[in-house]
Design a protein around this motif. Structure first.
Motif, PDB file in Angstrom:
ATOM      1  N   GLN A 124       0.635  -1.105   0.038  1.00 37.33           N
ATOM      2  CA  GLN A 124      -0.038   0.043  -0.026  1.00 37.33           C
ATOM      3  C   GLN A 124       0.744   1.292  -0.076  1.00 37.33           C
ATOM      4  O   GLN A 124       0.152   2.257   0.268  1.00 37.33           O
ATOM      5  N   SER A 125       2.318   1.219  -0.033  1.00 36.56           N
ATOM      6  CA  SER A 125       2.908   2.274  -0.396  1.00 36.56           C
ATOM      7  C   SER A 125       2.849   3.101  -1.557  1.00 36.56           C
ATOM      8  O   SER A 125       3.072   2.904  -2.674  1.00 36.56           O
ATOM      9  N   ARG A 147      -7.413   0.892  -1.459  1.00 36.86           N
ATOM     10  CA  ARG A 147      -8.752   1.248  -0.783  1.00 36.86           C
ATOM     11  C   ARG A 147      -8.608   2.133   0.591  1.00 36.86           C
ATOM     12  O   ARG A 147      -9.330   2.962   0.746  1.00 36.86           O
ATOM     13  N   HIS A 148      -7.375   2.099   1.172  1.00 34.98           N
ATOM     14  CA  HIS A 148      -7.297   2.803   2.116  1.00 34.98           C
ATOM     15  C   HIS A 148      -6.612   4.251   2.145  1.00 34.98           C
ATOM     16  O   HIS A 148      -6.373   5.158   2.982  1.00 34.98           O
ATOM     17  N   ALA A 149      -6.290   4.570   0.880  1.00 34.79           N
ATOM     18  CA  ALA A 149      -5.426   5.772   0.500  1.00 34.79           C
ATOM     19  C   ALA A 149      -6.466   7.064   0.534  1.00 34.79           C
ATOM     20  O   ALA A 149      -7.681   6.634   0.185  1.00 34.79           O
ATOM     21  N   GLY A 150      -6.096   8.088   0.959  1.00 30.90           N
ATOM     22  CA  GLY A 150      -6.935   9.286   1.106  1.00 30.90           C
ATOM     23  C   GLY A 150      -7.059   9.877  -0.459  1.00 30.90           C
ATOM     24  O   GLY A 150      -6.322   9.526  -1.247  1.00 30.90           O
ATOM     25  N   ALA A 151      -7.762  10.967  -0.620  1.00 30.40           N
ATOM     26  CA  ALA A 151      -8.059  11.505  -2.014  1.00 30.40           C
ATOM     27  C   ALA A 151      -6.761  12.316  -2.350  1.00 30.40           C
ATOM     28  O   ALA A 151      -6.604  11.873  -3.753  1.00 30.40           O
ATOM     29  N   ARG A 156      -2.340  11.829  -6.493  1.00 34.31           N
ATOM     30  CA  ARG A 156      -1.057  11.712  -6.896  1.00 34.31           C
ATOM     31  C   ARG A 156      -0.607  10.641  -7.846  1.00 34.31           C
ATOM     32  O   ARG A 156       0.038  10.645  -8.762  1.00 34.31           O
ATOM     33  N   LEU A 157      -1.353   9.383  -7.443  1.00 35.12           N
ATOM     34  CA  LEU A 157      -1.088   8.375  -8.267  1.00 35.12           C
ATOM     35  C   LEU A 157      -1.784   8.431  -9.673  1.00 35.12           C
ATOM     36  O   LEU A 157      -1.196   8.051 -10.679  1.00 35.12           O
TER      37      LEU A 157
END
Length: 266
Positions: A124-125, A147-151, A156-157
């Motif tokens: 998840q990095s 799924r746990h990443a913020g907006a 950024r991705l």
């Protein structure tokens, strides 16, 4: 004039006389050192957290330097790109060597707190995926795994997926020197660079810098999977991946496959 007849000294702005900023204040050490928060009483959890946080700091620096190297290539400043790649290579060697610190933790030590990690995982990095996307390994499917990443992290991705890669920048540098870069002609251009060092040595050396970045990243992946196998064997990863088998599959990836293929044509 002073009492002794000497000219008055200019005010000091460095050292203790300045008094404006402390070492700890500049580096925000109280905030930084408060971020290691183990979830168990296991002695080695602090080691695990510290090493991985340090990885993320190196990833942040690498993103900064690789972005700058990419922009320098687009600007035709190949000397600057090469300077930045030397720094990148040095930092990446530290990433590889840092695995040895984690390997001082025995499997029993890790198992004492591993259950606390689930479902967190290095998978998840966000910054690591940014590095892969920037280097050319773009895969939109990864967006569904965060799924746990913020907006902000997802944005950024997505930006990395849309922006030019290091390879795009190198192709631009070739094109600026009059070398064609279409899919059909690129290998011919790479061969011209390799065979005419008197005319294109800067482009050849830059290609070698790209290849070293690629090779060192592969070395880190290999050391990482060896460490994982040493710690948990064939157990599944805490994030739901197959663990070591998944990581071993990724050791065969290349950022710049044409630079590796070039060797067969020389």
């Amino acid at each position: 004039m002073g009492v002794t007849g000497d000219a008055p000294r200019p005010p000091r702005s460095f050292g203790e006389e300045g008094g404006r900023l402390s070492y700890g204040g500049y580096l925000r050490l109280p905030e930084l050192l408060a971020q290691q928060r183990p979830q168990s009483e296991a002695p080695d959890e602090l080691l695990f957290i510290t090493v991985h946080q340090i990885y993320e700091l190196w990833f942040k620096l690498l993103l900064h330097e690789l972005e700058s190297a990419r922009d320098a290539m687009f600007a035709g400043e190949l000397w600057r790109a090469r300077h930045l790649f030397r720094r990148v290579h040095a930092a990446e060697r530290v990433l590889v060597e840092q695995v040895e610190v984690l390997e001082t933790m025995t499997p029993q030590d890790f198992l004492a707190f591993r259950s606390k990690l689930s479902p967190a995982s290095g998978f998840q990095s966000v910054q690591f995926r940014e590095l892969e996307f920037l280097s050319g390994l773009k895969d939109e499917r990864y967006l569904g795994t965060f799924r746990h990443a913020g907006a902000d992290e997802l944005a950024r991705l997505r930006r990395r997926l849309d922006e030019p890669t290091l390879w795009d920048a190198y192709l631009a540098a070739l094109n600026q020197r009059g070398l064609p870069v279409s899919d059909e002609e690129i290998m011919g251009s790479l061969l011209s660079v390799a065979r005419d060092r008197s005319s294109y040595d800067d482009l050849w050396q830059l290609a070698e810098d790209l290849l070293t970045h690629d090779e060192t990243a592969a070395l880190w992946r290999m050391r990482h999977v060896q460490m994982v196998e040493r710690q948990i064997g064939t157990k599944s990863g805490t994030g739901g991946s197959t663990g070591a088998p998944y990581l071993r599959d990724r050791t065969r990836l290349h950022y710049f496959p044409l630079l590796w293929e070039l060797r067969a044509w020389l």
